[in-house]
Design a protein around this motif. Structure first.
Motif, PDB file in Angstrom:
ATOM      1  N   GLY A  81       0.836  -1.199   0.000  1.00 10.75           N
ATOM      2  CA  GLY A  81       0.000   0.000   0.000  1.00 10.75           C
ATOM      3  C   GLY A  81       0.869   1.247   0.000  1.00 10.75           C
ATOM      4  N   TRP A  82       0.217   2.414  -0.076  1.00  9.24           N
ATOM      5  CA  TRP A  82       0.931   3.683  -0.083  1.00  9.24           C
ATOM      6  C   TRP A  82       1.225   4.115   1.342  1.00  9.24           C
ATOM      7  CZ3 TRP A  82       2.545   5.925  -4.578  1.00  9.24           C
ATOM      8  CH2 TRP A  82       1.995   5.408  -5.748  1.00  9.24           C
ATOM      9  N   VAL A  83       2.442   4.615   1.572  1.00  6.70           N
ATOM     10  CA  VAL A  83       2.813   5.116   2.890  1.00  6.70           C
ATOM     11  C   VAL A  83       3.420   6.509   2.760  1.00  6.70           C
ATOM     12  CG1 VAL A  83       3.200   2.818   3.866  1.00  6.70           C
ATOM     13  CG2 VAL A  83       5.082   4.021   2.745  1.00  6.70           C
ATOM     14  N   ASP A  84       3.251   7.312   3.824  1.00 13.20           N
ATOM     15  CA  ASP A  84       3.846   8.647   3.850  1.00 13.20           C
ATOM     16  C   ASP A  84       5.330   8.553   4.152  1.00 13.20           C
ATOM     17  OD1 ASP A  84       1.512   9.903   3.294  1.00 13.20           O
ATOM     18  OD2 ASP A  84       1.266  10.843   5.253  1.00 13.20           O
ATOM     19  N   GLY A  85       6.110   9.368   3.471  1.00 17.69           N
ATOM     20  CA  GLY A  85       7.534   9.452   3.763  1.00 17.69           C
ATOM     21  C   GLY A  85       7.819  10.628   4.686  1.00 17.69           C
ATOM     22  N   HIS A  86       9.078  10.995   4.765  1.00 18.99           N
ATOM     23  CA  HIS A  86       9.540  12.114   5.592  1.00 18.99           C
ATOM     24  C   HIS A  86       9.033  13.448   5.024  1.00 18.99           C
ATOM     25  CE1 HIS A  86      12.370  14.768   7.667  1.00 18.99           C
ATOM     26  NE2 HIS A  86      12.639  15.283   6.493  1.00 18.99           N
ATOM     27  N   THR A  87       8.550  14.338   5.897  1.00 19.91           N
ATOM     28  CA  THR A  87       8.088  15.660   5.453  1.00 19.91           C
ATOM     29  C   THR A  87       9.252  16.645   5.369  1.00 19.91           C
ATOM     30  OG1 THR A  87       5.892  15.344   6.415  1.00 19.91           O
ATOM     31  CG2 THR A  87       6.569  17.608   5.966  1.00 19.91           C
ATOM     32  N   THR A  88       9.426  17.229   4.198  1.00 15.61           N
ATOM     33  CA  THR A  88      10.447  18.257   4.006  1.00 15.61           C
ATOM     34  C   THR A  88       9.780  19.627   4.088  1.00 15.61           C
ATOM     35  OG1 THR A  88      12.130  17.052   2.741  1.00 15.61           O
ATOM     36  CG2 THR A  88      11.797  19.351   2.129  1.00 15.61           C
ATOM     37  N   TYR A  89      10.387  20.511   4.906  1.00 15.89           N
ATOM     38  CA  TYR A  89       9.900  21.888   5.006  1.00 15.89           C
ATOM     39  C   TYR A  89      10.882  22.832   4.336  1.00 15.89           C
ATOM     40  CZ  TYR A  89       6.540  20.440   8.586  1.00 15.89           C
ATOM     41  OH  TYR A  89       5.508  19.836   9.254  1.00 15.89           O
ATOM     42  N   VAL A  90      10.367  23.727   3.495  1.00 17.25           N
ATOM     43  CA  VAL A  90      11.209  24.773   2.922  1.00 17.25           C
ATOM     44  C   VAL A  90      10.461  26.094   3.032  1.00 17.25           C
ATOM     45  CG1 VAL A  90      12.314  23.203   1.251  1.00 17.25           C
ATOM     46  CG2 VAL A  90      10.287  24.501   0.573  1.00 17.25           C
ATOM     47  N   THR A  91      11.228  27.192   2.941  1.00 17.60           N
ATOM     48  CA  THR A  91      10.620  28.520   2.940  1.00 17.60           C
ATOM     49  C   THR A  91      10.447  28.978   1.497  1.00 17.60           C
ATOM     50  OG1 THR A  91      11.653  29.079   5.048  1.00 17.60           O
ATOM     51  CG2 THR A  91      10.939  30.925   3.676  1.00 17.60           C
ATOM     52  N   ILE A  92       9.216  29.354   1.155  1.00 19.77           N
ATOM     53  CA  ILE A  92       8.951  29.863  -0.195  1.00 19.77           C
ATOM     54  C   ILE A  92       8.962  31.387  -0.133  1.00 19.77           C
ATOM     55  CG2 ILE A  92       7.336  29.886  -2.135  1.00 19.77           C
ATOM     56  CD1 ILE A  92       8.397  27.079  -1.506  1.00 19.77           C
ATOM     57  N   VAL A  93       9.686  32.004  -1.059  1.00 17.66           N
ATOM     58  CA  VAL A  93       9.785  33.459  -1.119  1.00 17.66           C
ATOM     59  C   VAL A  93       9.270  33.929  -2.477  1.00 17.66           C
ATOM     60  CG1 VAL A  93      11.374  35.422  -1.035  1.00 17.66           C
ATOM     61  CG2 VAL A  93      11.797  33.422   0.390  1.00 17.66           C
ATOM     62  N   CYS A  94       8.380  34.926  -2.462  1.00 20.79           N
ATOM     63  CA  CYS A  94       7.812  35.470  -3.701  1.00 20.79           C
ATOM     64  C   CYS A  94       8.033  36.979  -3.736  1.00 20.79           C
ATOM     65  CB  CYS A  94       6.300  35.221  -3.778  1.00 20.79           C
ATOM     66  SG  CYS A  94       5.823  33.512  -3.511  1.00 20.79           S
ATOM     67  N   TRP A  95       8.332  37.510  -4.915  1.00 20.04           N
ATOM     68  CA  TRP A  95       8.598  38.931  -5.077  1.00 20.04           C
ATOM     69  C   TRP A  95       7.594  39.593  -6.017  1.00 20.04           C
ATOM     70  CZ3 TRP A  95      12.356  41.506  -2.408  1.00 20.04           C
ATOM     71  CH2 TRP A  95      13.349  40.725  -1.778  1.00 20.04           C
ATOM     72  N   ARG A  96       7.425  40.882  -5.835  1.00 21.43           N
ATOM     73  CA  ARG A  96       6.678  41.745  -6.771  1.00 21.43           C
ATOM     74  C   ARG A  96       5.257  41.250  -7.098  1.00 21.43           C
ATOM     75  NH1 ARG A  96      12.187  42.503  -7.832  1.00 21.43           N
ATOM     76  NH2 ARG A  96      12.291  40.437  -8.701  1.00 21.43           N
ATOM     77  N   THR A  97       4.930  41.185  -8.383  1.00 28.29           N
ATOM     78  CA  THR A  97       3.567  40.823  -8.796  1.00 28.29           C
ATOM     79  C   THR A  97       3.160  39.460  -8.235  1.00 28.29           C
ATOM     80  OG1 THR A  97       3.925  41.999 -10.873  1.00 28.29           O
ATOM     81  CG2 THR A  97       2.022  40.534 -10.769  1.00 28.29           C
ATOM     82  N   LEU A  98       4.077  38.504  -8.287  1.00 25.40           N
ATOM     83  CA  LEU A  98       3.771  37.181  -7.749  1.00 25.40           C
ATOM     84  C   LEU A  98       3.428  37.289  -6.262  1.00 25.40           C
ATOM     85  CD1 LEU A  98       3.569  34.121  -7.880  1.00 25.40           C
ATOM     86  CD2 LEU A  98       6.059  33.996  -7.663  1.00 25.40           C
ATOM     87  N   ALA A  99       4.182  38.106  -5.526  1.00 23.49           N
ATOM     88  CA  ALA A  99       3.927  38.282  -4.092  1.00 23.49           C
ATOM     89  C   ALA A  99       2.523  38.844  -3.865  1.00 23.49           C
ATOM     90  CB  ALA A  99       4.976  39.220  -3.486  1.00 23.49           C
ATOM     91  N   GLU A 100       2.156  39.834  -4.663  1.00 24.88           N
ATOM     92  CA  GLU A 100       0.841  40.454  -4.478  1.00 24.88           C
ATOM     93  C   GLU A 100      -0.291  39.469  -4.803  1.00 24.88           C
ATOM     94  OE1 GLU A 100       1.354  44.047  -6.713  1.00 24.88           O
ATOM     95  OE2 GLU A 100       3.016  44.569  -5.349  1.00 24.88           O
ATOM     96  N   ASN A 101      -0.121  38.705  -5.863  1.00 28.23           N
ATOM     97  CA  ASN A 101      -1.145  37.728  -6.224  1.00 28.23           C
ATOM     98  C   ASN A 101      -1.220  36.591  -5.202  1.00 28.23           C
ATOM     99  OD1 ASN A 101      -1.827  39.198  -8.489  1.00 28.23           O
ATOM    100  ND2 ASN A 101      -0.442  38.052  -9.833  1.00 28.23           N
TER     101      ASN A 101
END
Lengths: 123, 123, 123, 123
Positions: free
Chosen positions: B45-65
């Motif tokens: 069956g399907w099993v969950d693996g290790h959870t990876t955490y990262v910080t996402i950074v967005c600038w300008r128009t992408l940040a506003e949206n």
């Protein structure tokens, strides 16, 4: 969701660390330094960016071939699974950034390589 | 070498942090949790693996949206530049793992989205 | 070797084609147009490069959500498996370039989206 | 939008084709065959999937090093820009699928390589 795959090019920044597990499985790890270069419009030339360091981990046949092929300073291209682990041990905390390599080779944009195929491995 | 690009799918794990720089540039950041699932032959069956955490950074128009679209818990797919930074401050050390997003969207494998295009931005 | 994964950003270039198989499985496909922009040092500005067209294929829950969310012209980011097929039929030959999407979303660098999660699917 | 980057692993499927342009720029191209293997739950074993063929194109220093290193049948890992072109010529139509390599190496999961760095190139 699937594994997070990544391709990273850079230089082998440390000596290789070779370990054989109790069960006889080979494992090689090393640090990779990746420094992007980008064109700077203001300066009108290429400049180095921030160097990212990650730990590359190789298992089994790949580990054995890497142990017989790579040296500190070599330019390589690595494709594998990214894994970020936040750990806590004896009151200290830290973060490990690992790429478990699935394919890995000397980067021919930096030099030449003479290849010798190993007998077909079981995967 | 070029920037190390990465595609990562996961869930928004924190509230968004919105900042406007002195120069008026918009910046949004949040933590993303990515948990791979893999088929386990032994368990069948399907099993969950290790959870990876990262910080996402967005600038300008992408940040506003992003500020106007994402909420904690939302499933997203992010494509951007990976940057790992080892820092030292006031006797402490740490590691920051950031992805500077170039493209980012709600993952339609988890739900539906109603899209509204913003007026053409300068890039 | 593993599947060849690819991330591609672009615009939905055709109407969606929705099919339900005999077994009741949903399938949506459409053409995606991806036009890179790069900084041209000689011209001192950004210029459009060659437009690459690929066929995006979505299955099951993703197909149903895509059918309810995407429209011709929408900017999207797609992550999936690349598959190139050279075919021959009735004396004609051709090449099909497909990406079987695993994650897909409206690109928030171009607009905003209102997301609604579907009830948890079986994957 | 940016260039569509791709990492593909496979075997060199043809002889290398080496060309020097009028301006003296080196260019090497070859066909790459990539066959994914996936675990089949029903069969309880690994099976080969569909083979994807793409044309790999290398320029300048990379072209020269590739010409001195690769042979038909070699396993390689390639990272580069994907470009799909639909052409029409003398009443015939076709599709070209090219990857312009940025980094390329022999895949050490299949064998060993002895590397020799070329003198530092200008990039």
């Amino acid at each position: 969701m699937n594994e997070t795959m990544i391709t990273i090019a850079g230089n082998v920044a440390t000596e290789l660390r070779f370990v054989r597990s109790d069960r006889g499985t080979s494992l090689v790890s090393f640090r990779l330094a990746s420094t992007p270069r980008r064109y700077d419009r203001n300066q009108g030339g290429w400049v180095d960016g921030h160097t990212t360091y990650v730990t590359i981990v190789c298992w089994r046949t790949l580990a054995e071939n890497v142990a017989g092929s790579l040296h500190k300073g070599d330019p390589v291209v690595v494709f594998g699974r990214l894994r970020v682990e936040n750990w806590e041990r004896e009151g200290k905390t830290g973060t490990t950034v690992e790429v478990e390599a699935q394919a890995l080779g000397h980067d021919l944009s930096r030099g030449t390589s003479a290849f010798r195929r190993t007998r077909r491995e079981q995967r």
